[in-house]
Write a protein that holds these residues in place. Sequence first.
Motif, PDB file in Angstrom:
ATOM      1  N   PRO A  69       0.821  -1.210  -0.233  1.00  0.00           N
ATOM      2  CA  PRO A  69       0.091  -0.025  -0.054  1.00  0.00           C
ATOM      3  C   PRO A  69       0.833   1.209   0.067  1.00  0.00           C
ATOM      4  CG  PRO A  69       0.059  -0.843   2.171  1.00  0.00           C
ATOM      5  CD  PRO A  69       0.662  -1.877   1.186  1.00  0.00           C
ATOM      6  N   GLU A  70       0.115   2.209  -0.478  1.00  0.00           N
ATOM      7  CA  GLU A  70       0.979   3.581  -0.526  1.00  0.00           C
ATOM      8  C   GLU A  70       1.376   4.226   0.918  1.00  0.00           C
ATOM      9  OE1 GLU A  70      -0.111   8.286  -1.739  1.00  0.00           O
ATOM     10  OE2 GLU A  70      -1.291   6.495  -2.730  1.00  0.00           O
ATOM     11  N   GLU A  71       2.496   4.737   1.075  1.00  0.00           N
ATOM     12  CA  GLU A  71       3.088   5.002   2.313  1.00  0.00           C
ATOM     13  C   GLU A  71       2.111   6.293   3.159  1.00  0.00           C
ATOM     14  OE1 GLU A  71       7.247   6.466   4.493  1.00  0.00           O
ATOM     15  OE2 GLU A  71       6.985   6.439   2.349  1.00  0.00           O
ATOM     16  N   ASN A  72       1.691   5.629   4.401  1.00  0.00           N
ATOM     17  CA  ASN A  72       1.027   6.790   5.152  1.00  0.00           C
ATOM     18  C   ASN A  72      -0.502   6.927   4.737  1.00  0.00           C
ATOM     19  OD1 ASN A  72       2.859   7.445   6.852  1.00  0.00           O
ATOM     20  ND2 ASN A  72       3.740   8.849   5.289  1.00  0.00           N
ATOM     21  N   SER A  73      -0.977   5.876   3.698  1.00  0.00           N
ATOM     22  CA  SER A  73      -2.316   5.915   3.369  1.00  0.00           C
ATOM     23  C   SER A  73      -3.259   5.093   4.261  1.00  0.00           C
ATOM     24  CB  SER A  73      -2.605   5.047   1.917  1.00  0.00           C
ATOM     25  OG  SER A  73      -2.136   3.560   2.181  1.00  0.00           O
ATOM     26  N   LEU A  74      -4.549   5.129   4.249  1.00  0.00           N
ATOM     27  CA  LEU A  74      -5.258   4.584   5.255  1.00  0.00           C
ATOM     28  C   LEU A  74      -5.035   2.931   5.300  1.00  0.00           C
ATOM     29  CD1 LEU A  74      -8.788   6.492   5.012  1.00  0.00           C
ATOM     30  CD2 LEU A  74      -6.995   6.454   6.806  1.00  0.00           C
ATOM     31  N   GLU A  75      -4.762   2.665   3.847  1.00  0.00           N
ATOM     32  CA  GLU A  75      -4.521   1.179   3.646  1.00  0.00           C
ATOM     33  C   GLU A  75      -3.247   0.753   4.583  1.00  0.00           C
ATOM     34  OE1 GLU A  75      -7.106   2.249   0.729  1.00  0.00           O
ATOM     35  OE2 GLU A  75      -5.290   3.130   1.453  1.00  0.00           O
ATOM     36  N   GLU A  76      -2.036   1.487   4.518  1.00  0.00           N
ATOM     37  CA  GLU A  76      -0.886   1.149   5.128  1.00  0.00           C
ATOM     38  C   GLU A  76      -1.176   1.311   6.640  1.00  0.00           C
ATOM     39  OE1 GLU A  76       2.987   1.783   7.012  1.00  0.00           O
ATOM     40  OE2 GLU A  76       1.367   3.259   6.759  1.00  0.00           O
ATOM     41  N   GLN A  77      -1.997   2.307   7.013  1.00  0.00           N
ATOM     42  CA  GLN A  77      -2.203   2.167   8.519  1.00  0.00           C
ATOM     43  C   GLN A  77      -2.820   1.288   8.925  1.00  0.00           C
ATOM     44  OE1 GLN A  77      -3.958   6.494   9.490  1.00  0.00           O
ATOM     45  NE2 GLN A  77      -2.612   7.180   7.822  1.00  0.00           N
ATOM     46  N   THR A  78      -3.834   0.770   8.448  1.00  0.00           N
ATOM     47  CA  THR A  78      -4.584  -0.436   8.869  1.00  0.00           C
ATOM     48  C   THR A  78      -3.372  -1.658   8.993  1.00  0.00           C
ATOM     49  OG1 THR A  78      -6.671   0.307   7.950  1.00  0.00           O
ATOM     50  CG2 THR A  78      -6.265  -2.178   8.344  1.00  0.00           C
ATOM     51  N   LEU A  79      -2.876  -1.868   8.027  1.00  0.00           N
ATOM     52  CA  LEU A  79      -1.945  -3.004   8.107  1.00  0.00           C
ATOM     53  C   LEU A  79      -0.958  -3.102   9.361  1.00  0.00           C
ATOM     54  CD1 LEU A  79      -0.765  -3.871   4.448  1.00  0.00           C
ATOM     55  CD2 LEU A  79      -2.336  -5.236   5.888  1.00  0.00           C
ATOM     56  N   ARG A  80      -0.351  -1.681   9.431  1.00  0.00           N
ATOM     57  CA  ARG A  80       0.330  -1.375  10.493  1.00  0.00           C
ATOM     58  C   ARG A  80      -0.357  -1.587  12.069  1.00  0.00           C
ATOM     59  NH1 ARG A  80       1.355   4.054  11.187  1.00  0.00           N
ATOM     60  NH2 ARG A  80       2.014   3.969   8.824  1.00  0.00           N
ATOM     61  N   TYR A  81      -1.532  -1.169  12.099  1.00  0.00           N
ATOM     62  CA  TYR A  81      -2.479  -1.446  12.986  1.00  0.00           C
ATOM     63  C   TYR A  81      -2.708  -3.127  13.482  1.00  0.00           C
ATOM     64  CZ  TYR A  81      -6.032  -0.679  16.457  1.00  0.00           C
ATOM     65  OH  TYR A  81      -7.037  -0.620  17.492  1.00  0.00           O
ATOM     66  N   LEU A  82      -2.787  -3.860  12.520  1.00  0.00           N
ATOM     67  CA  LEU A  82      -3.298  -5.317  12.669  1.00  0.00           C
ATOM     68  C   LEU A  82      -1.846  -5.796  12.927  1.00  0.00           C
ATOM     69  CD1 LEU A  82      -5.280  -5.590   9.612  1.00  0.00           C
ATOM     70  CD2 LEU A  82      -5.994  -5.481  11.807  1.00  0.00           C
ATOM     71  N   LYS A  83      -0.590  -5.451  12.803  1.00  0.00           N
ATOM     72  CA  LYS A  83       0.468  -5.981  13.425  1.00  0.00           C
ATOM     73  C   LYS A  83       0.942  -5.884  14.642  1.00  0.00           C
ATOM     74  CE  LYS A  83       2.698  -6.449   8.743  1.00  0.00           C
ATOM     75  NZ  LYS A  83       2.500  -8.046   8.759  1.00  0.00           N
ATOM     76  N   GLU A  84      -0.030  -5.147  15.697  1.00  0.00           N
ATOM     77  CA  GLU A  84       0.382  -4.652  16.756  1.00  0.00           C
ATOM     78  C   GLU A  84      -0.982  -5.266  17.731  1.00  0.00           C
ATOM     79  OE1 GLU A  84       0.139  -0.257  16.376  1.00  0.00           O
ATOM     80  OE2 GLU A  84       2.135  -0.271  15.403  1.00  0.00           O
ATOM     81  N   LYS A  85      -0.533  -5.136  19.073  1.00  0.00           N
ATOM     82  CA  LYS A  85      -1.450  -5.565  19.955  1.00  0.00           C
ATOM     83  C   LYS A  85      -1.947  -4.357  20.670  1.00  0.00           C
ATOM     84  CE  LYS A  85      -1.115 -10.269  21.716  1.00  0.00           C
ATOM     85  NZ  LYS A  85      -1.039 -11.072  22.906  1.00  0.00           N
ATOM     86  N   HIS A  86      -3.294  -4.544  20.860  1.00  0.00           N
ATOM     87  CA  HIS A  86      -4.374  -3.202  21.384  1.00  0.00           C
ATOM     88  C   HIS A  86      -4.860  -3.538  22.488  1.00  0.00           C
ATOM     89  CE1 HIS A  86      -2.954  -0.855  17.865  1.00  0.00           C
ATOM     90  NE2 HIS A  86      -3.052  -1.954  17.148  1.00  0.00           N
ATOM     91  N   SER A  87      -5.231  -2.727  23.389  1.00  0.00           N
ATOM     92  CA  SER A  87      -6.248  -2.627  24.563  1.00  0.00           C
ATOM     93  C   SER A  87      -7.326  -1.763  24.062  1.00  0.00           C
ATOM     94  CB  SER A  87      -5.472  -2.230  25.657  1.00  0.00           C
ATOM     95  OG  SER A  87      -6.531  -2.391  26.770  1.00  0.00           O
ATOM     96  N   TYR A  88      -8.455  -2.230  24.216  1.00  0.00           N
ATOM     97  CA  TYR A  88      -9.685  -1.392  24.022  1.00  0.00           C
ATOM     98  C   TYR A  88     -10.469  -0.988  25.096  1.00  0.00           C
ATOM     99  CZ  TYR A  88      -8.389  -3.445  19.490  1.00  0.00           C
ATOM    100  OH  TYR A  88      -7.890  -3.835  18.372  1.00  0.00           O
ATOM    101  N   LEU A  89     -10.089  -0.862  26.250  1.00  0.00           N
ATOM    102  CA  LEU A  89     -10.637  -0.462  27.443  1.00  0.00           C
ATOM    103  C   LEU A  89      -9.993   0.874  28.082  1.00  0.00           C
ATOM    104  CD1 LEU A  89     -11.443  -3.914  29.178  1.00  0.00           C
ATOM    105  CD2 LEU A  89     -12.991  -2.777  27.559  1.00  0.00           C
TER     106      LEU A  89
END
Length: 296
Positions: free
Chosen positions: A276-296
């Motif tokens: 995906p294009e650098e800093n695009s929403l698609e690239e941001q989504t891929l980066r997000y999915l490679k990290e662990k997140h807390s949602y509370l």
Amino acid sequence: MNKETIGQEFRALQLFICNELERVDGSGKFSEDAWERTEGGGGKTRTIRKGSVIEKGGVAFSEVYGPVSEEMRTQLKLEGNHFYATGVSIVLHPNNPHVPIIHMNVRYFELDNGIHWFGGGIDLTPHYVIHEQAVSFHRKLRAVCNKYDESFYPKFKEWADDYFYLPHRSETRGVGGIFFDHLNNHFQLNKEQLFRFCVDLGESFPFLYEEQADLGRNKTFTESEKQWMNYRRGRYAEFNLAFDRGTKFGLYSGGRTESILMSMPPVAEWEYNYQPEENSLEEQTLRYLKEKHSYL
């Protein structure tokens, strides 16, 4: 509480969810396909297509039983000679990239040696991750869990993070949810209480989906965003075919192939070495999915 009662209530749950999803979609209607399993049992698969929100979706009920085959014994590590399994499984693929894919299943399994358990879960797979929407989804799941045991959500959330993971991609399938399996007398809850938790989760499903759908159903999208949705659908298919336990159980137990694979998206794409294009929403989504997140 016997297995026949559980099966009857899961069938009622299927019909409840379908009625609510027709309301949420606004135009799509479910059709029903009944099937029988040669070795024992069968099910009713309800599908919806080309709705206002849902491009392809299925809500399947099954109740199967019979001898434990050698393949089941080897591949699924089952003891006992005869089994009974019933449950409801749901996957919805939207027609708008700004509405997420969503999955849920609840199931009950028992063997003739007295072993029995409940399993299930629910998870959200956005094509574009919006953290605040994921937070709302997780908080509502926690509220359902907390009615039964406050330790449910943190344990089941971690279980989902580990389960809904594509190791060959080093990324999660989506923003997770909860996942549980082989629950019997855990957490000081008896069989009926664990069953009620499963039903409560199922009855919450259409309202959890409604919130997520309403946040994206009226957003416009481009052809490139539609193509991105198809790339993400490809990831979904990879997980279901390679790692999903329900898919494996259905295939190894001689279930109906059409019903087992109803979770597959209507269209999916794979492009060699897609970047995906650098800093695009698609690239941001891929980066997000490679990290662990807390949602509370």
